[in-house]
Design a protein around this motif. Structure first.
Motif, PDB file in Angstrom:
ATOM      1  N   LEU A   1       0.822  -1.213   0.000  1.00 51.84           N
ATOM      2  CA  LEU A   1       0.000   0.000   0.000  1.00 51.84           C
ATOM      3  C   LEU A   1       0.859   1.267   0.000  1.00 51.84           C
ATOM      4  CD1 LEU A   1      -2.747  -1.183   2.553  1.00 51.84           C
ATOM      5  CD2 LEU A   1      -2.740  -1.382   0.063  1.00 51.84           C
ATOM      6  N   ALA A   2       2.069   1.162  -0.545  1.00 57.60           N
ATOM      7  CA  ALA A   2       2.951   2.340  -0.618  1.00 57.60           C
ATOM      8  C   ALA A   2       2.283   3.433  -1.444  1.00 57.60           C
ATOM      9  CB  ALA A   2       4.282   1.946  -1.265  1.00 57.60           C
ATOM     10  N   THR A   3       2.419   4.661  -0.983  1.00 60.02           N
ATOM     11  CA  THR A   3       1.800   5.785  -1.696  1.00 60.02           C
ATOM     12  C   THR A   3       2.807   6.418  -2.656  1.00 60.02           C
ATOM     13  OG1 THR A   3       2.519   7.427  -0.083  1.00 60.02           O
ATOM     14  CG2 THR A   3       0.417   6.304   0.367  1.00 60.02           C
ATOM     15  N   HIS A   4       2.268   7.261  -3.532  1.00 62.64           N
ATOM     16  CA  HIS A   4       3.068   8.021  -4.491  1.00 62.64           C
ATOM     17  C   HIS A   4       4.206   8.771  -3.786  1.00 62.64           C
ATOM     18  CE1 HIS A   4       3.756  10.674  -7.936  1.00 62.64           C
ATOM     19  NE2 HIS A   4       3.759  11.673  -7.086  1.00 62.64           N
ATOM     20  N   ASP A   5       3.835   9.475  -2.735  1.00 65.67           N
ATOM     21  CA  ASP A   5       4.788  10.272  -1.968  1.00 65.67           C
ATOM     22  C   ASP A   5       5.857   9.384  -1.314  1.00 65.67           C
ATOM     23  OD1 ASP A   5       5.583  12.560  -0.115  1.00 65.67           O
ATOM     24  OD2 ASP A   5       4.716  11.156   1.339  1.00 65.67           O
ATOM     25  N   GLN A   6       5.436   8.250  -0.785  1.00 65.93           N
ATOM     26  CA  GLN A   6       6.391   7.362  -0.113  1.00 65.93           C
ATOM     27  C   GLN A   6       7.389   6.759  -1.100  1.00 65.93           C
ATOM     28  OE1 GLN A   6       3.592   4.745   1.825  1.00 65.93           O
ATOM     29  NE2 GLN A   6       3.525   5.980   3.684  1.00 65.93           N
ATOM     30  N   ILE A   7       6.919   6.416  -2.303  1.00 63.63           N
ATOM     31  CA  ILE A   7       7.821   5.849  -3.319  1.00 63.63           C
ATOM     32  C   ILE A   7       8.917   6.870  -3.648  1.00 63.63           C
ATOM     33  CG2 ILE A   7       7.961   5.106  -5.731  1.00 63.63           C
ATOM     34  CD1 ILE A   7       5.091   3.910  -5.317  1.00 63.63           C
ATOM     35  N   ALA A   8       8.523   8.116  -3.828  1.00 54.60           N
ATOM     36  CA  ALA A   8       9.501   9.171  -4.146  1.00 54.60           C
ATOM     37  C   ALA A   8      10.468   9.387  -2.977  1.00 54.60           C
ATOM     38  CB  ALA A   8       8.762  10.465  -4.469  1.00 54.60           C
ATOM     39  N   ARG A   9       9.956   9.362  -1.762  1.00 55.59           N
ATOM     40  CA  ARG A   9      10.831   9.598  -0.600  1.00 55.59           C
ATOM     41  C   ARG A   9      11.774   8.421  -0.359  1.00 55.59           C
ATOM     42  NH1 ARG A   9       6.469  10.451   3.532  1.00 55.59           N
ATOM     43  NH2 ARG A   9       8.143  10.495   5.081  1.00 55.59           N
ATOM     44  N   LEU A  10      11.293   7.217  -0.608  1.00 56.97           N
ATOM     45  CA  LEU A  10      12.167   6.057  -0.433  1.00 56.97           C
ATOM     46  C   LEU A  10      13.325   6.128  -1.435  1.00 56.97           C
ATOM     47  CD1 LEU A  10      11.475   3.886   1.707  1.00 56.97           C
ATOM     48  CD2 LEU A  10      11.140   2.308  -0.170  1.00 56.97           C
ATOM     49  N   ARG A  11      13.003   6.552  -2.649  1.00 57.05           N
ATOM     50  CA  ARG A  11      14.045   6.708  -3.662  1.00 57.05           C
ATOM     51  C   ARG A  11      15.046   7.780  -3.203  1.00 57.05           C
ATOM     52  NH1 ARG A  11      15.077   9.874  -8.466  1.00 57.05           N
ATOM     53  NH2 ARG A  11      16.327   8.592  -9.865  1.00 57.05           N
ATOM     54  N   ALA A  12      14.528   8.866  -2.662  1.00 55.71           N
ATOM     55  CA  ALA A  12      15.396   9.978  -2.257  1.00 55.71           C
ATOM     56  C   ALA A  12      16.388   9.573  -1.168  1.00 55.71           C
ATOM     57  CB  ALA A  12      14.541  11.160  -1.792  1.00 55.71           C
ATOM     58  N   VAL A  13      16.009   8.625  -0.310  1.00 53.63           N
ATOM     59  CA  VAL A  13      16.947   8.204   0.743  1.00 53.63           C
ATOM     60  C   VAL A  13      17.784   6.994   0.316  1.00 53.63           C
ATOM     61  CG1 VAL A  13      15.587   9.164   2.643  1.00 53.63           C
ATOM     62  CG2 VAL A  13      15.213   6.769   1.967  1.00 53.63           C
TER      63      VAL A  13
END
Ligand SMILES: [Zn+2]
Length: 440
Positions: free
Chosen positions: A288-300
């Motif tokens: 259930l990962a969200t759009h925002d979480q996918i981008a933030r996970l990539r950023a870290v």
């Protein structure tokens, strides 16, 4: 397999077909030479070398050895041929202790390795073995199983490379901060990381959406939200502390997190950590990962290990808990791929089949597209990206000079659209230049 003798330039030449190298440019080669377990030349340079041994591809296609970055091999070997998602009715599923003696534990691992070799799998991650499971029901996840791994590793018996995560709680269950702290202080066994790497730990944050045990922000139909599985004075403080302790020791942290709330709490800790370790942290499942979480996970610099077969098997079941809107956004594989976040496609066998070809077919279904770019992207999730998750991208995952000679020979080119991956036969599996499976 022969060793190089005077007058030879290589141990093995592979030629006569299409070699999909999966290098950064997506190069295809016509021949490949191996010396000392490593690729030393491609194309005409490889053909020009002398070697005591040759594999004629007869038009077949070579891809880098398949790496299933989340597969419970000990459990798979002990349960085979019984998978959770299969035609086996519940009353015929194995239960209770599956392995009890050292001989049975060794047999389970050897059985899994021979199955994986037949499937063209040359590396996998064994996600979660440790003391919290010493009294576990199946016998497949405790310290004794880690000992079996280490013993077989030291005997040189492996035919797959293994990345093993230690677990200081119960599998799919709770863990206490006290047990975690104690566990992490005990050193991992000394091993050759090329064959048995133990880079980090697995933590269970929550359950799964179909059981309404994924920890979610918006309540389920019944008003519940699921909850964290970590235990201490405060579950969230314990969860955060576990991640900080492991990361502080330079360990890779893989968190079983299916709900958006558990992914969020993992991310909040990751966003406060200094640079990621060599083997990056990652979310296991991420349903259930969200759009925002996918981008933030990539950023870290963290990633996801996802299971399209589980999505296919549980979609309608999960719908009853999630409702249509959340169901439509669940398993956001397309967005993970387009975002560039590190993503591995995995089986979670023996939950689903260890056959990676079925997993990639399920991924094609989930994406609703089938072209060479999609197929290339999917195979990278089981080769180059899986090697990145292992912290091993500089020496495995693609077929370039200097990389280990781990490769899979397929009857057809898997990048050609319009045919099921599952219809493509595995002809031969080679690990470090040594054939570990050849079809009769
Ligand atoms: Zn699993």
């Amino acid at each position: 397999m022969s060793t190089t003798v005077a007058g030879d330039d290589a141990d093995l030449i592979i030629r006569g077909g299409r070699i999909r190298t999966f290098d950064a440019a997506g190069t295809t080669a016509s021949a490949l030479a191996v010396r000392g377990g490593r690729i030393v030349a491609l194309d005409a340079d490889a053909e020009a070398l002398r070697a005591p041994s040759t594999v004629e591809l007869d038009g077949r296609t070579v891809v880098p050895g398949i790496n299933d970055a989340h597969l419970h091999a000990a459990w798979l070997g002990a349960r085979w041929p019984h998978l959770f998602f299969s035609d086996t009715p519940p009353e015929h599923q194995p239960s209770g202790a599956l392995v009890s003696t050292a001989a049975e534990r060794r047999a389970a691992l050897r059985h899994a390795w021979s199955l994986l070799a037949e499937l063209g799998i040359t590396s996998y991650t064994e996600p979660g073995i440790g003391p919290g499971e010493d009294d576990g029901e199946t016998g497949c996840f405790g310290t004794d199983m880690l000992d079996a791994y280490v013993a077989l590793h030291r005997e040189g018996a492996q035919t797959s490379r293994v990345t093993l995560l230690r677990l200081f709680g119960t599998i799919d269950g709770e863990s206490t901060l006290a047990d975690f702290e104690r566990g992490i202080r005990s050193p991992a066994p000394e091993t050759d990381a090329r064959w048995l790497s133990i880079p980090g730990v697995k933590i269970f944050a929550d359950g799964i959406p179909p059981m309404a045990t994924a920890w979610v922000c918006e309540p389920y139909a019944d008003g519940s939200t699921g909850h964290l599985l970590t235990r201490g004075d405060d579950p969230l403080a314990a969860f955060r502390r576990m991640i900080e302790l492991a990361a502080g020791d330079g360990l890779q942290v893989a968190v079983h997190a299916t709900g958006d709330r558990s992914i969020e709490e993992f991310l909040r800790v990751l966003e406060e950590l200094p640079a990621p370790p060599r083997a990056p942290h990652y979310v296991v499942h991420g349903d259930l990962a969200t759009h925002d979480q996918i981008a933030r996970l990539r950023a870290v610099g963290a990633g996801f290990a996802v299971q399209p077969m589980i999505a296919a098997h549980t979609r309608s079941w999960a719908g009853a808990q999630l409702g249509p809107e959340r169901l439509a956004a669940a398993w956001p594989l397309a967005e993970m791929l387009s975002s560039g976040v590190l993503t591995t496609i995995t089986s979670d066998a023996p939950i689903a089949s260890p056959d990676w070809r079925l997993g990639l077919d399920a991924a094609l279904d989930l994406l609703g597209s089938d072209d060479i770019a999609t197929r290339t992207a999917l195979l990278r999730r089981m080769t180059t990206d899986a090697a990145r998750q292992d912290g091993a991208a500089e020496w495995k995952g693609s077929l370039e000079p200097g990389m280990v000679a781990d490769l899979t020979v397929l009857d057809e080119d898997p990048l050609e659209p319009g045919r099921a991956f599952a219809s493509i036969g595995v002809a031969r599996t080679i690990v470090e230049g040594r054939t570990v499976f050849v079809r009769d």
